[in-house]
Design a protein around this motif. Structure first.
Motif, PDB file in Angstrom:
ATOM      1  N   SER A  78       0.485  -1.078  -0.161  1.00 44.54           N
ATOM      2  CA  SER A  78       0.726   0.031  -0.355  1.00 44.54           C
ATOM      3  C   SER A  78       0.766   1.565   0.136  1.00 44.54           C
ATOM      4  N   HIS A  79       2.015   0.975   0.752  1.00 45.95           N
ATOM      5  CA  HIS A  79       2.859   2.490   0.827  1.00 45.95           C
ATOM      6  C   HIS A  79       3.361   2.784  -0.701  1.00 45.95           C
ATOM      7  N   CYS A  80       4.135   1.687  -0.939  1.00 50.63           N
ATOM      8  CA  CYS A  80       4.709   1.525  -2.167  1.00 50.63           C
ATOM      9  C   CYS A  80       3.906   2.241  -3.049  1.00 50.63           C
ATOM     10  N   ASP A  81       3.256   1.797  -3.301  1.00 50.44           N
ATOM     11  CA  ASP A  81       2.328   2.650  -4.150  1.00 50.44           C
ATOM     12  C   ASP A  81       1.523   4.222  -4.066  1.00 50.44           C
ATOM     13  N   TYR A  82       1.850   4.511  -2.614  1.00 51.25           N
ATOM     14  CA  TYR A  82       2.065   5.687  -2.783  1.00 51.25           C
ATOM     15  C   TYR A  82       3.109   6.646  -3.012  1.00 51.25           C
ATOM     16  N   ILE A  83       4.074   6.199  -3.046  1.00 51.56           N
ATOM     17  CA  ILE A  83       5.559   6.246  -3.345  1.00 51.56           C
ATOM     18  C   ILE A  83       5.789   6.788  -4.816  1.00 51.56           C
ATOM     19  N   ALA A  84       5.130   6.217  -5.361  1.00 50.96           N
ATOM     20  CA  ALA A  84       5.262   5.773  -7.091  1.00 50.96           C
ATOM     21  C   ALA A  84       5.258   6.366  -8.225  1.00 50.96           C
ATOM     22  N   ASP A  85       6.414   6.062  -8.881  1.00 51.31           N
ATOM     23  CA  ASP A  85       7.262   7.261  -9.544  1.00 51.31           C
ATOM     24  C   ASP A  85       7.488   6.761 -11.368  1.00 51.31           C
ATOM     25  N   GLY A  86       6.220   6.293 -11.775  1.00 50.68           N
ATOM     26  CA  GLY A  86       5.751   6.415 -13.462  1.00 50.68           C
ATOM     27  C   GLY A  86       6.068   4.866 -13.395  1.00 50.68           C
ATOM     28  N   GLY A  87       6.442   3.889 -12.771  1.00 51.80           N
ATOM     29  CA  GLY A  87       6.369   2.907 -13.030  1.00 51.80           C
ATOM     30  C   GLY A  87       7.535   2.830 -13.175  1.00 51.80           C
ATOM     31  N   LYS A  88       8.944   3.833 -12.823  1.00 51.31           N
ATOM     32  CA  LYS A  88      10.649   3.525 -13.127  1.00 51.31           C
ATOM     33  C   LYS A  88      10.771   2.297 -12.591  1.00 51.31           C
ATOM     34  N   TYR A  89      10.951   2.214 -11.366  1.00 49.79           N
ATOM     35  CA  TYR A  89      11.298   1.235 -10.650  1.00 49.79           C
ATOM     36  C   TYR A  89      10.766  -0.089 -10.026  1.00 49.79           C
ATOM     37  N   GLU A  90      11.048  -1.155  -9.773  1.00 47.46           N
ATOM     38  CA  GLU A  90      10.262  -2.181  -9.444  1.00 47.46           C
ATOM     39  C   GLU A  90      11.162  -2.138  -7.842  1.00 47.46           C
ATOM     40  N   VAL A  91       9.510  -2.818  -7.031  1.00 51.20           N
ATOM     41  CA  VAL A  91       9.653  -3.035  -5.626  1.00 51.20           C
ATOM     42  C   VAL A  91       9.495  -4.683  -5.997  1.00 51.20           C
ATOM     43  N   ILE A  92      10.198  -5.353  -5.223  1.00 52.34           N
ATOM     44  CA  ILE A  92      10.238  -6.801  -5.335  1.00 52.34           C
ATOM     45  C   ILE A  92       9.686  -7.299  -3.522  1.00 52.34           C
ATOM     46  N   ILE A  93       9.184  -8.303  -3.393  1.00 51.02           N
ATOM     47  CA  ILE A  93       8.851  -8.556  -1.907  1.00 51.02           C
ATOM     48  C   ILE A  93       9.574  -9.555  -1.938  1.00 51.02           C
ATOM     49  N   GLN A  94      10.005 -10.440  -0.681  1.00 52.91           N
ATOM     50  CA  GLN A  94      10.605 -11.671  -0.663  1.00 52.91           C
ATOM     51  C   GLN A  94      10.190 -11.826   0.724  1.00 52.91           C
ATOM     52  N   ASP A  95      10.151 -13.524   0.562  1.00 48.35           N
ATOM     53  CA  ASP A  95      10.528 -14.713   1.796  1.00 48.35           C
ATOM     54  C   ASP A  95       9.051 -14.500   2.148  1.00 48.35           C
ATOM     55  N   ASP A  96       9.143 -14.122   3.720  1.00 51.66           N
ATOM     56  CA  ASP A  96       7.713 -14.050   4.604  1.00 51.66           C
ATOM     57  C   ASP A  96       6.794 -12.865   4.220  1.00 51.66           C
ATOM     58  N   THR A  97       5.453 -13.267   2.905  1.00 55.56           N
ATOM     59  CA  THR A  97       5.039 -12.215   2.997  1.00 55.56           C
ATOM     60  C   THR A  97       3.611 -12.035   3.394  1.00 55.56           C
ATOM     61  N   ASP A  98       3.191 -13.672   4.070  1.00 51.74           N
ATOM     62  CA  ASP A  98       2.390 -13.925   5.126  1.00 51.74           C
ATOM     63  C   ASP A  98       2.694 -13.271   6.273  1.00 51.74           C
ATOM     64  N   LEU A  99       3.719 -13.034   7.281  1.00 52.29           N
ATOM     65  CA  LEU A  99       4.017 -12.323   8.055  1.00 52.29           C
ATOM     66  C   LEU A  99       3.164 -11.930   8.741  1.00 52.29           C
ATOM     67  N   GLU A 100       2.156 -12.051  10.184  1.00 47.17           N
ATOM     68  CA  GLU A 100       1.449 -10.134  10.627  1.00 47.17           C
ATOM     69  C   GLU A 100       2.357 -10.194  12.108  1.00 47.17           C
ATOM     70  N   ILE A 101       1.871  -8.433  11.677  1.00 46.04           N
ATOM     71  CA  ILE A 101       2.531  -7.830  13.758  1.00 46.04           C
ATOM     72  C   ILE A 101       1.846  -7.492  13.896  1.00 46.04           C
TER      73      ILE A 101
END
Length: 389
Positions: A239-262
């Motif tokens: 959600s916060h990567c959408d907020y700092i979007a930069d015209g599709g120039k950058y690719e943000v890859i989220i890895q490993d424990d994507t279901d981890l809750e806190i």
């Protein structure tokens, strides 16, 4: 011999115990040396000297005063003393002296010659004051003054930078709105979508600056509050990567424990993610991929943001999380308030976590933070998110 000299001579001749009693009663440390004997040995010290230095009268008799000096006694003070004695004059100096137990103190030393009736210097009187506390107070005040001036300079620079950071998007937003006002009756104009997009981006930049300023103020006033809830770290990053979007120039890859809750403050930790990802984009413009790694660590979570940029010089690392600090690379200064990493550090600390960086010149940097919390879910998955404009 005039009347005053004769009177003084008579008093001292008839009552030598009166002189000794007076010298021993003095609060100041007093030494007397014999300048007519080679080596100018000490021939008298009072009780205040013994109390100050720890040396007894028997310890010092026949010795030159230089034994009180040490390796940290300044050369300038020694030269002044030598020139004073050579010229038969008096002086006031400050120098480090050492006690019998090896401890040191700042000595304010006043040297004054005693002459005989022929004008020849026969003795020197040294009056000593321990001014260690005074010197320490002066040093402390000087340090505080230097820090205050440095902080004021940083604040002045910060205000200038903040004004610039707000002025640029405000100017763009104003121009876009003026054009939109002219086109309000021409809804088919091709310029409308472009102007709306530009206005939105300008507002986003303004919001980020204002949000950082408000958070900074709350941190400084000790009023940074946390509103905790249970959420997935990966969803928060998305959600916060959408907020700092930069015209599709950058690719943000989220890895490993994507279901981890806190259980934490999602909004505040979102600020941390925004700052770290934005920092990676700003300082590594040629690194098109930014990796966000989510891991379970020691019963808590560790989130890392990595880039393939130029890395950070070792001398800059200790200052990265200081307020107002704005790093530069290859002599180039980048935009920003210099508050992002400072605010991130304070937010992580409020969560009782830690924050840091691993970096290597020419390879890239990884900023990370840990959160000592319990979690509700755990899985080993991977997910790719392309930040769209």
């Amino acid at each position: 011999m005039d009347v005053q000299e004769k009177l003084t001579f008579d008093v001292l001749s008839l009552q030598p115990n009166l002189l000794m009693a007076a010298l021993n009663a003095a609060a100041n440390s007093i030494l007397i040396t014999d300048e007519l004997t080679p080596g100018a040995p000490i021939i008298y010290c009072n009780r205040a000297f013994e109390a100050l230095t720890g040396y007894t009268s028997a310890d010092v008799m026949g010795r030159n005063c230089r034994f009180l000096q040490g390796k940290n006694t300044t050369q300038d003070a020694r030269i002044i003393i030598q020139e004073t004695i050579a010229n038969g004059s008096d002086c006031l100096v400050e120098l480090k002296n050492y006690r019998k137990d090896g401890s040191w103190f700042w000595n304010e030393l006043y040297l004054s010659p005693i002459r005989n009736i022929h004008g020849i210097v026969t003795n020197y009187v040294g009056i000593q004051n321990d001014i260690t506390a005074r010197k320490q107070q002066v040093l402390t005040l000087k340090t505080q003054l230097d820090q205050s001036r440095k902080l004021q300079n940083l604040k002045d620079e910060f205000i200038s930078v903040a004004s610039h950071e707000l002025k640029t998007p405000l100017t763009t937003l104003k121009a876009s709105l003026q054009l939109l006002a002219k086109l309000k009756n021409d809804l088919a104009s091709r310029m409308l979508p472009l102007l709306i997009d530009q206005s939105v981006k300008s507002m986003e930049k303004i919001s980020v600056v204002v949000n950082d300023l408000l958070t900074f103020t709350r941190v400084n006033e000790g009023q940074l509050q946390l509103s905790k809830s249970l959420f997935k770290i990966a969803d928060m990053v998305n959600s916060h990567c959408d907020y700092i979007a930069d015209g599709g120039k950058y690719e943000v890859i989220i890895q490993d424990d994507t279901d981890l809750e806190i259980h934490a403050d999602e909004g505040r930790l979102g600020q941390v993610i925004v700052n770290l990802v934005n920092n990676a984009m700003r300082y590594s413009p040629k690194s098109m991929v930014i990796r966000v790694l989510i891991e379970r660590e020691r019963g808590g979570a560790k989130v890392s943001v990595s880039d393939d940029g130029p890395g950070i010089a070792a001398e800059r690392i200790p200052h990265l999380f200081e307020r107002y600090y704005r790093a530069s690379h290859a002599g180039t200064h980048h935009s920003g308030l210099g508050l992002g990493l400072y605010i991130s550090s304070e937010i992580v600390k409020r969560h009782e976590g830690q924050i840091g960086v691993n970096t290597e010149l020419g390879v890239g940097s990884t900023f990370w933070f840990t959160l000592p919390q319990d979690f509700a879910a755990n899985s080993k998955l991977s997910q790719k998110l392309t930040v769209a404009g």
